[in-house]
Design an enzyme around this catalytic site. Structure first.
Site, PDB file in Angstrom:
ATOM      1  N   ASP A 117      -7.817  -2.038  14.109  1.00  0.00           N
ATOM      2  CA  ASP A 117      -9.228  -2.245  13.733  1.00  0.00           C
ATOM      3  C   ASP A 117      -9.410  -3.492  12.860  1.00  0.00           C
ATOM      4  OD1 ASP A 117      -8.062  -1.400  11.381  1.00  0.00           O
ATOM      5  OD2 ASP A 117      -9.380   0.325  11.068  1.00  0.00           O
TER       6      ASP A 117
ATOM      7  N   ASP B 200       0.816  -1.219   0.000  1.00  0.00           N
ATOM      8  CA  ASP B 200       0.000   0.000   0.000  1.00  0.00           C
ATOM      9  C   ASP B 200       0.852   1.272   0.000  1.00  0.00           C
ATOM     10  OD1 ASP B 200       0.913  -0.407   2.590  1.00  0.00           O
ATOM     11  OD2 ASP B 200      -1.045  -0.854   3.423  1.00  0.00           O
TER      12      ASP B 200
ATOM     13  N   HIS C 240      -7.594  -4.227  10.115  1.00  0.00           N
ATOM     14  CA  HIS C 240      -7.285  -4.095   8.686  1.00  0.00           C
ATOM     15  C   HIS C 240      -6.012  -4.825   8.297  1.00  0.00           C
ATOM     16  CE1 HIS C 240      -4.989  -0.152   9.657  1.00  0.00           C
ATOM     17  NE2 HIS C 240      -4.109  -0.885   9.032  1.00  0.00           N
TER      18      HIS C 240
ATOM     19  N   GLU D  16      -9.693  -1.316   5.181  1.00  0.00           N
ATOM     20  CA  GLU D  16     -10.366  -0.963   6.433  1.00  0.00           C
ATOM     21  C   GLU D  16     -11.652  -1.782   6.610  1.00  0.00           C
ATOM     22  OE1 GLU D  16      -8.800   0.596   8.509  1.00  0.00           O
ATOM     23  OE2 GLU D  16      -8.284   2.653   8.037  1.00  0.00           O
TER      24      GLU D  16
END
Ligand code: GLP
Length: 253
Positions: free
Chosen positions: A128, A61, A130, A135
């Site tokens: 979270d 990413d 991810h 996400e």
């Protein structure tokens, strides 16, 4: 899914490194998927000692708007932690400055395909749940594309940015489906802040709410975690038992 629980972060990194080393030495032309984040830094410190001259790499990413000259870009991160120390055959990075995002993402997917697919994908996990920058709510079959970060991720990643500088809102990321096509996924996590995400990924229901949970469906996924990150797992003793009693032939694969 293989779950390996280590006593401390150092052991997580060493075990992770052993897996990378084994693959790099076994394959003639390894194709590695690389992750960023604090978790990976000590792993790259060890990987600098590997001969990666036959390896092709693809990063997961990048922040939109940050080019390699920006110290907080993942391009700069990779240069600092790995590429300036050891030569790889060819590295691929998502370009945060591309003017045609859809085309660039499509080309990235194509480049992975042309390289023969990913042999080993390194992964960290966001608090979270991810993976890469997928996400919660990301399609579990998504491909490389633009995503918008949650405020939780922007807050967590602000530690890598100078005070006063905002973490970009937009990112480019391999999709969950892209990651799932890697032949082996290796996720490392340590620290209490990852405990909830790790429990969701390993023992929660498979759901886009915790994108890492899709790894339960992967034919070959290794999760290496420390005691703190494993602290909310219900089947900890069983995972230890499985690991200790693994037949020898399985270790040589
Ligand atoms: C970022 C990266 C992820 C990484 C996550 C965890 O959001 N895009 O690939 O897994 O951070 O980072 P850290 O290792 O710093 O906790």
């Amino acid at each position: 899914m293989e779950v390996i629980i280590c006593e401390n972060p150092e052991e997580v990194v060493v075990r992770g490194f052993q897996t990378v080393k084994k693959q790099v030495e076994r394959l003639t032309e390894p194709v590695l998927g690389l992750a960023t984040g604090a978790t990976m830094e000590p792993l790259y410190a060890l990987m600098r000692g590997l001969d990666l001259s036959a390896s092709t790499t693809f990063n997961l990413d990048e922040y939109v708007g940050l080019g390699p000259d920006h110290p907080c870009s993942y391009a700069a991160y990779m240069e600092k932690h790995l590429f300036s120390h050891t030569k790889v055959r060819k590295f691929h990075l998502l370009n945060g400055l591309t003017e045609d995002i859809p085309q660039h993402c499509q080309d990235y997917e194509q480049a992975i395909k042309e390289a023969g697919g990913l042999d080993l994908q390194l992964l960290g996990i966001g608090s979270d749940g991810h993976i890469a920058f997928n996400e919660p709510g990301s399609s579990l079959s998504s491909r490389t594309r633009l995503k918008i970060l949650t405020s939780m991720t922007r807050e967590a990643n602000s530690k890598h940015f100078p005070p006063g500088e905002d973490v970009p809102k937009y990112v480019l990321t391999m999709g969950v489906g892209t990651v799932m096509e890697a032949r082996h996924c290796l996720l490392l996590a340590y620290g209490q802040s990852k405990a909830r995400a790790v429990a969701g990924a390993i023992e929660g229901g498979v759901s886009a709410f915790c994108p890492a949970s899709i790894l339960q469906m992967h034919p070959r996924c290794t999760m290496i975690v420390d005691e703190a990150a494993a602290s909310l797992l219900k089947l900890k003793d069983y995972y230890r038992n499985v690991y200790e009693n693994k037949p020898e032939w399985m270790n040589s694969q």
